[in-house]
Structures are given as structure tokens and as C-alpha cells.
Design an enzyme around this catalytic site. Sequence first.
Site, PDB file in Angstrom:
ATOM      1  N   LYS B  76      48.663   9.665 -21.941  1.00  0.00           N
ATOM      2  CA  LYS B  76      48.472  11.021 -22.469  1.00  0.00           C
ATOM      3  C   LYS B  76      48.227  11.949 -21.279  1.00  0.00           C
ATOM      4  O   LYS B  76      47.537  11.578 -20.320  1.00  0.00           O
ATOM      5  CB  LYS B  76      47.265  11.030 -23.416  1.00  0.00           C
ATOM      6  N   SER B 151      45.245  15.354 -31.572  1.00  0.00           N
ATOM      7  CA  SER B 151      45.954  15.916 -30.436  1.00  0.00           C
ATOM      8  C   SER B 151      46.866  14.930 -29.711  1.00  0.00           C
ATOM      9  O   SER B 151      47.743  15.351 -28.964  1.00  0.00           O
ATOM     10  CB  SER B 151      44.934  16.468 -29.426  1.00  0.00           C
ATOM     11  N   SER B 175      41.648  12.462 -32.810  1.00  0.00           N
ATOM     12  CA  SER B 175      42.893  12.679 -32.066  1.00  0.00           C
ATOM     13  C   SER B 175      43.684  11.420 -31.740  1.00  0.00           C
ATOM     14  O   SER B 175      44.823  11.508 -31.279  1.00  0.00           O
ATOM     15  CB  SER B 175      42.608  13.434 -30.759  1.00  0.00           C
TER      16      SER B 175
END
Lengths: 484, 489
Positions: B76, B151, B175
Site C-alpha cells: 500500500k 482506504s 480500511s
Amino acid sequence: MEWETVIGLEVHAQLATKSKIFSGSSTTFGAEPNTQASALDLAMPGTLPVPNEQAFRYAIMFGLAIDAEIAKISVFDRKNYFYPDLPKAYQTTQLDRPIVGPGHIDIELADGTQKTIRIHHAHLEEDAGKSLHEGSFEAGMSGIDLNRAGIPLVEIVSEPDMSNAEEAVAFAKKLHSIITSLGICDGEMSQGSMRFDVNISIRKPGEKLGTRTETKNLNSFRFMEDAIKLEVERQIDLVEDGGRVIQETRLYNGDTKESRSMRSKEEANDYRYFPCPDLLPVVFDDDYIESIRKELPELPDARHDRFMEQYGLSSYDTNILSNDAGMAQYFETATKISGDPKLTANWIMGELSAQLNTADLPIKHSPLSAKQLAGMIVRIADGTISSKMAKQVFEGMWNSDGDADSIIEAQGLKQVSDSGAIEAMVDEVIANSDKQVVNFRNADESKRPKMLGYFVGQIMKASKGQANPQQVNEILLKKLNDLL
Amino acid sequence: MHNKTIAEIIAGLDAGDFTSVEITQHYLKRIQQLDSTYNSYITVNEETALAQAEAADKRRAEGNTPAFCGVPIAHKDIFCTNGIRTSCGSKMLDNFVPPYDATVVENFADAGAVILGKTNMDEFAMGSSNETSFYGPVKNPWDTNTVPGGSSGGSAAAIAAHLTPGATATDTGGSIRQPAALCGITGLKPTYGRVSRWGMIAFASSLDQGGPMARTAEDCALMLNVMASFDPKDSTSIDRDVPDYTANLSQPLNGLKVGVPQEYFEEGLNPGTEQAVRNALTEFEKQGATLVNISLPHTKLSVPAYYVIAPAEASANLSRFDGVRYGHRCENPKDLRDMYMRTRGEGFGDEVKRRILIGAYCLSAGYYDAYYRKAQQVRRLIKQDFVDAFEKVDVIMGPTSPSPAFEFGAKGNDPVAMYLEDIYTIATNLAGLPGMSVPCGFVDNKPVGLQIIGNYFDESRMLNVAHQFQQATNWHQQAPKDIEVEGVE
């Protein structure tokens, strides 16, 4: 009616840790800008603080030295404000759970009485960097040096217990003495290691506290004293002219001896304090605190009593020698070698202090080591040199690394103490001074001592100043009396 | 090749069926051909990935094969990567190249992993739909008209589209779990303090936790073996031994007590989602588990408490982005104030600004007690709910999110509706507990996630529970239909 002044101090002292409070960067003073700033000190994203245990130990040492309670749980908070030299845009500090609770420091006033100044608390925090406005920057640009950012500070907050500039300075000096004796701060005020913020208000006796102003970042005892006097005067003039003191932060300029307003209360930031989630509360158990207490070095008050007892010095001398940790250490090192505390004290408080003052040097940076000075004192005590010669030896040592003996040798300063040699010189002077001898013989007995001066002068001249004056006196007197 | 799990890739590399360079090239080719549709990567590291793959093959030939030797994964874009741009999904850090690796990144490097690239995400991890990314929204591979969740939507979509077998992710309020649910993959948020936060760009420091995303629980266990560590560089990291998370996967579930919180099945839950979750619970009963009805009475307060605490911490964490030292700086600032205002005005998107404003407000003089302090008190009550529940049960199960993936723009104008996406996930972050999402069915061809919440440091048991479920079901083996490319494979 007289005005009463109320003064409280906030003191920032840089802790003498090798690395910063939350990063491994070095804390050495004077490095090239930004060479002691890591990714964390630059507040790069993703970096996290790791507390430096030494900073906690030092703060606890201070707390123990002022008889304060050490918090069992110590919490760090974030104080939020934007400024280019504050990289995270918050300062990590302590608000509600400071490491050191209420304590006290006793000061001695000019009349010899003691006064207790209460300490509200002391907390740990990180220093900010520096903005550089002068230098080779493009127009409209400033530089940022983050070497200082993250150096541990202990902020010591007093109660408003001082009532004039002298008391405030006495308190500041005592505080300086304590933290340097503890070895937790180098006390170098010119390098910003210790900085004072002074809160001042005035009132009529018996009335409630007046509105206070804060004068920030004073970095010498002299500036602090001047700034307080100036501010007290300003407030009195203001009020007596029908004005009103407003709560504000002021800056004092030591060069122009003027102060100006920096910001008023209305312009003050809302710092939006909250507990720092990157740092867990730090818990100290009693054993940890006690282990630190056991290692506390001697504190100024205890040292003062010991000096009186051990060296038999006057209270006045003891105050001067024992208050400053550097001075005390110098004195003790020198005395250990010289074996003569009184003579050593006199030379340190006299010639050495004068020279250091002129050169604006703290004693720990003295060009003349305690060992050198002691070597000279040994030679005074054993009669090798006179006090007058010693001044020359002192000067020689101040300007070189040589010890007393090598300078005495090189400059031929050895005092003549050989009684045979002195006797010969005395005989010669008497033989060449018929007129003065006659006058001496005819003079009234009470006037005779004064008349010795001529003979002594002649003998010293003949010896090129190296004859031991005491021996000269004794031998001369004996010989002249023999002629009577 | 891209249908293989991480466990299968490791076995294939071990057996010499293919090399790391081959599988890395395969994934890079797929990313090149497919990711213009999904937008799951912000940065693809072709050169460095291939170099890492070559090095891994060489290492393997020399007999030195650490756990992930030659296995491609993605990070990420919230994890700092030395020498590789780390944007956190924001214009503010569009030009930011960290001079250091996050501990998680370092751990995977030490384990020999190949990093395909950095995945897309909501800006500064603030969002539940991946619509707030400066690099554009990520499309859900199951239906490109719908969001992948957020997210960590880039990591989830990349795994769902088989553009990586696994990816790192972070979870502050859901997330990892919510996008895992919406994309039909498996994701785990560990106990707070289990995975180092060093080098992981902070959103809300007391809630943020890194964790793995992959297609199976077994793969998540393999990844967590690498990610979890005590890190002296993170003061909130916990000094506790890291078990082998694959060791207990095959444990039977006889006697397992599964808590079913009534508050997770109330109004607002999509009936299709509820049905899929209830079916999953029945499967656990079949395997010998007992369902226990429990109550987590303060669940409703978790969203409001979270939306005070997280923005408060974020408002301070994001203050460092001031244009002084790195990142975006506005053109020709006329003075300091102008530089601050325009830099931050231009560099941050709307959602980030909204949360900074909320956070600064909650911490302001006169409001602190009413908001921040109160929210912290609520946080303790929520934690206590779980402590009480775990005296009666081994794990807690319920839906991960109230409904399956929604269409782009559906909640864009209604921040509160968006915030309610995380109603079932937020409480575990506030409590610091581990949580997982496992595929458990479909509603209108959109995946549904089952949430498994464990006790502190009970990740091994959660992974065991999830693995046993995946042995009996094939929801996790389903793949979106448009992810095959002609000429590849």
C-alpha cells in the site's frame, strides 16, 4: 504608596544527553546546520519517536534535588502550532502529567537571610530548531537549522515567589548551580543551554495579583536583572500615568536595553494540547527512582557546609567557591595538590576570577588548569617565589601550557633564600650606605622601622628582586641592631 | 499462474515449476494490460521488481531461501519505500521519495519478497470508497461501476483482479476489512502494536495498524509471519514473541464459542448481506462451533467517538505537511502565511481537509472536554464491551460492512452515510483488537465479507477459524469474470 513586584520564572535547561530526546541524533553544539538532523528530526512521514531514557533520569535527578515528588506516570502531550523551525508543527511536551511535581529551592538574600522559592513543577519537552534570517539566502528566504530540534529540555516553572530582580537573579544562579552540580546541563547560557522567561506583575501591598507580562528568552543573569528592572519600571510608569498593564509576551534586547511587545493575549495561539498517541505513558517504580537518588552527586547546599567544615574558609569565600560546580571542582582539585586551601581560595577568587572575567570565560574553560595554579601555590608556600613573582608566573601560565616550575626556571624568577647569599648582600649594602647607617643609628627608635625601606630596596635591587623579602628583613634588622 | 495463492507460489518456486523472474514478469504484464481499468496501482516498479526477482532466483539457486524468496507482492502506498515515491494517495506527497524503508517493507525485503509496486488508496487513508485518492478512484473488479471500498481499495482490487497474490494494507477504522469484503478477498487487521508502524504514514496513531491482504487465510498467515515483529523504533510496538501463524490453521473447530452481537444485525444491514453472514454462521455450527448471542451495547457510539479521536490525531499528524522540508509547496509564496495556506490548500483534498477541521475543532480550547475527552471515555466503554464479551466467547462474528459495494458517487455528498460504512469495523480499532474479513457469499454478484473479531493477540485462532471456513467453502476461490487477458498464461 510603594509598589510591590511579583516575579515568577520559567526556565528552560537543555539536558546534557549525548543524543536527542526522541531520536539518535547527536546534540553537540556548533555543528554545520542540519548535520545533526535525522529523518525523525525532519518530521518525515512515518517516523516515530523513541524516548531517550537518559533525559528521564536527568529530569528525575533534578526533581530529587529540589525535594519534589516524581510522578509515577509521566505523559507526553502535543502542543500544536505552525512555525518553520518546528518540523512536526507540534512540540512534544508535558501538560497535565509532568515528570516532576511541586518542590522548592532555597536562596540566600543579600542580608544573609534565606528565602524559599516554590517550584510549581518541571516537565520534559523537545527544543525547536532555529530560523536563520542572515546568511547567503535568496531575497525573501530564510534558512532553517534543525540541529537543535529535539534536544531535550527540562522546563522548570516557579511559583511567583520573588519580589525583585535581585531575588530572581539569586534564584536563577542557585538553579544554575544545582543543575550544573547535578551534571544534567552544561549551563552555558551564551549557547542557549539555559534560558529564562520572566513573568512580572505589580500590585499595591495586600491587593490581589496584577496583570502579568512575560519577557522571554533571556540568556544571561545580567540581561535578566536589567530586563526585570526595566519592565517593573515600565509597568509602574504605565499605571501611575493612568494606564493599564495588558497581558502580553515581550522581548528584551540586551544590546539596546529596550523591550518591545511580541504578542498580546488575544494573539496567543490555541495550542490544542492532547496526549501524544505515539508515546505511551511512562511509568517509574520506586526502585528506579531510589536507584537514581542513590547516585545523586553532592548538591550546592551540602557542598557549602562541607567546604566550611573541611577547609575552614569564611562564609563569604565558601559561597563564592561552592555555588558554582565548576568553581568548586577547580578549587578542590587545586587544593588537593597545593595543600593550602586559604591561599588557593585567594588566588581563585582574586587573580583567576579577574582574568576569566576579562576574557569572558567560564572557569571550566580556564586556560589555566587547577593543576597549574596549584603548582604555583606550592612554590609560594615553600618560599621559592614571592607573591609578586607569582603574578608573573601566573601570567606566564595563562599564556602557555607550561607549569609553574618551568616558567620560574625560564624567567629566572627563583627567590634567593640562601641566608649566606642574602647576608653577603646585606653586608655590602650596609658597607656602601654609611650616611644612612649613621642616620639610622641617630634616629629615634620609633622611626627606625620606616628607615628600613631604603636598605631593603637596595638589597632587592642588588638581588634583581629575587631575594626572599622576609629573610632580607630579618637579616637586615639583626645586622643594623648589631651596629647600634 | 496468477490464480495461484501465495502458498502455491512458494511451493511452485520450491519445486522449480517456474522462477521468480517468470512469475514477476507475468504479474507485471497483467498489471500493464489490466490496471488501466482498475487503477489499483499508483506506482509500478518494473525494473526494481525484476532485479529483486533475479536476486531471489540467484539466492534460491545458492540454497538460501527465506520465507518469501521470490514471491511477488505489493505495498500500500502508505508504507515508505526507500528510493520509491510514497504518495499516501495525496498530491501533497506526489513528489516524496523517502530515504528509508518502513519496518514492514524491510521485513518483506529480508524475507526475499519481490515488490511489484505501490497500491492506490484513499488520500492519507481517509475514506471508505477509494474515491478520495489524488490518483483517481480504484474500480472494483467485480463491477467496475462500484467502489472497491477503502482506504486499502488498491490493495484489495489488485488482489481481486489477480494483479498481485498479496498486498500489505493498513486499517484505522476498517480500511483492511471493508475493502476486503467489497472485493471478495481475505484481510486481517492485527492487534494494535503487533505490526510496527515505523515508516507507515500516520493517519490516527492510536488506531492505525498494518496487516495483510490476500485471497486466503493461509496466505494472510504467511504474510503476517513476515509483518509481525517487535520494533524498538515504534514505542507502541509490543515486545511479545511472534508465533508461527500457519501452525494452528488445521485445528478443528469443535467446541469453538462464536459470539454473535445483536447490535451487528440491526437496522441498516442489507438483507442479502445478513443472509450470507447467517449462512456462514450455520457452517461454523456444522463444524462443531456453538453460537452465543452477545451484546456490545456501546456499538452505536463507536462511529461518533471514532470521528472525534481519529480526526483529532490526524489534525496534528498532518500538520507536518507545511511545504517547508519536503512534499508539495505552492508556487511563489509571498510570505510564510501564504505558503502555509496555499501549500495545504492545494496539497490536500476535500475529505482530508474536512477531517483536519473536525479534529482541530474537537481539540480547541473550550471544546476539548465535550468532544475529545468524552470520546476517550466512550472508547474505554467500547473496549470494556469486548473485554466482557471475550469472557464468554472465543471469537465474535458478524458482517464486515452493512452492504456490498456501492456505485461511485453514491455517498460522495453524504459524509455521514460514508462514515457508517465502517459501523461494524470501527469498534475493534477503538479497542485495539484484531479483526478479519473473509468472503462468505454474494449479493447481486457482489461479494460479502464475514467479519471475525478475536481477542488480543489471538490472530492464530482467527486464522485457524477462517482457514477452516475456507476448507469447507469456495467463496474465496471465486474470481471476477473480466480479469483474464488473451495471450497471457
